[in-house]
Design an enzyme around this catalytic site. Sequence first.
Site, PDB file in Angstrom:
ATOM      1  CD  GLU A  58       5.455  -9.465   0.485  1.00  0.00           C
ATOM      2  OE1 GLU A  58       6.601 -10.056   1.375  1.00  0.00           O
ATOM      3  OE2 GLU A  58       5.703  -9.087  -1.130  1.00  0.00           O
ATOM      4  N   GLY A  89      13.191  -6.641   2.869  1.00  0.00           N
ATOM      5  CA  GLY A  89      14.670  -6.481   2.514  1.00  0.00           C
ATOM      6  C   GLY A  89      15.508  -5.909   2.992  1.00  0.00           C
ATOM      7  CG  HIS A 129       6.782  -8.645  -4.877  1.00  0.00           C
ATOM      8  ND1 HIS A 129       8.192  -7.372  -5.018  1.00  0.00           N
ATOM      9  CD2 HIS A 129       6.735  -9.369  -4.041  1.00  0.00           C
ATOM     10  CE1 HIS A 129       7.885  -7.766  -3.423  1.00  0.00           C
ATOM     11  NE2 HIS A 129       8.081  -9.296  -3.358  1.00  0.00           N
ATOM     12  N   GLY A 179      14.254 -13.107   0.950  1.00  0.00           N
ATOM     13  CA  GLY A 179      15.450 -13.434   1.917  1.00  0.00           C
ATOM     14  C   GLY A 179      15.918 -15.126   2.324  1.00  0.00           C
ATOM     15  CB  SER A 209      12.052  -7.923   7.140  1.00  0.00           C
ATOM     16  OG  SER A 209      12.997  -7.350   6.278  1.00  0.00           O
ATOM     17  CG  ASN A 257       9.271 -13.440  -4.066  1.00  0.00           C
ATOM     18  OD1 ASN A 257       9.760 -14.215  -4.937  1.00  0.00           O
ATOM     19  ND2 ASN A 257       8.828 -12.148  -3.838  1.00  0.00           N
ATOM     20  CE  LYS A 259      11.798 -10.192  -2.432  1.00  0.00           C
ATOM     21  NZ  LYS A 259      11.723  -9.132  -1.913  1.00  0.00           N
ATOM     22  CD  GLU A 303      11.702  -6.854  -4.520  1.00  0.00           C
ATOM     23  OE1 GLU A 303      11.212  -8.254  -4.901  1.00  0.00           O
ATOM     24  OE2 GLU A 303      11.611  -7.562  -3.480  1.00  0.00           O
TER      25      GLU A 303
HETATM   26  P1  PGA Z   1      12.068 -10.244   2.989  1.00  0.00           P
HETATM   27  O1  PGA Z   1      10.920  -9.996   1.493  1.00  0.00           O
HETATM   28  O2  PGA Z   1      11.791 -11.098   3.069  1.00  0.00           O
HETATM   29  O3  PGA Z   1      13.508 -10.052   1.766  1.00  0.00           O
HETATM   30  O4  PGA Z   1      12.114  -8.517   3.467  1.00  0.00           O
HETATM   31  C1  PGA Z   1       9.293 -10.186   1.109  1.00  0.00           C
HETATM   32  C2  PGA Z   1       8.643 -10.096  -0.353  1.00  0.00           C
HETATM   33  O5  PGA Z   1       9.549  -9.339  -0.690  1.00  0.00           O
HETATM   34  O6  PGA Z   1       8.302 -11.317  -0.529  1.00  0.00           O
END
Ligand code: PGA
Length: 249
Positions: free
Chosen positions: A163, A169, A93, A231, A209, A9, A11, A95
């Site tokens: 998640e 993140g 998601h 990330g 993460s 992803n 983002k 976010e």
């Molecule tokens: P992250 O993000 O691996 O950077 O923690 C995961 C996600 O939001 O899908």
Amino acid sequence: MRRKLAAGNWKMNGKLADLAVLERIGATLPDPGCDMLVCLPATLIQPAAGLCESTALRIGAQDCHTAREGAHTGDIAAAQLADAGASAVILGHSERRADHNETSATVRAKAEAAQAAGLSLIICVGETLTERDAGTTLDVIGKQLNASVPDSADAASLVIAYEPVWAIGSGRVATATQIGEVHEFLRARLIARFGAQDADGIRLLYGGSVKPDNAAEIFAIKDVDGALVGGASLTADDFCPIVTALAAS
Ligand code: PGA
């Protein structure tokens, strides 16, 4: 047997010059031994789909509108994403739930639109730290799952990503016990709703993460069929070892 899925992803990251990362992933893993997908900003979907056509890497999107088309300035319909070369879309998601006040009812309407356009669905659920500390994790996730997943969903096109909001993140991964508990709960809920045969084919991803150095441990947890990686999907050096660890699990 469910085929495992490593989904990236990006983002709101990446420009045309960064498509070289996808080329490297495709070239490094011509036959990865699991499904491999990267969900990109809308601007990159079409060039990426062209670039990756002859590789094992599939291209996805990160959101779509509920309507088929029409007067929705700035939005993108599921059929437009499919037309650009996306095969899947992330929906709900955390976010988007936070930044755009997306409710589970909206996520469900988007999921129905995406299904109608022939896209696979990656529907995200997850609790905040406050909810976990209050002991309401399973209650919150059960409600999100119930309200976000359409009745018409089927195993071939539905993926659920767990998640925890506090793990995204943050560098703070949920423990194996926490992940195992939620995934077992999700599987049980899906069986109750769709029946054992259909629910057994629905893939459950963990996200939050996931990195090369913790991937193998996460993939060893029962009912984890892959990962949604933020990330660490931005570079081939990080994403490829995660895919390899998944295929080996
Ligand atoms: P992250 O993000 O691996 O950077 O923690 C995961 C996600 O939001 O899908």
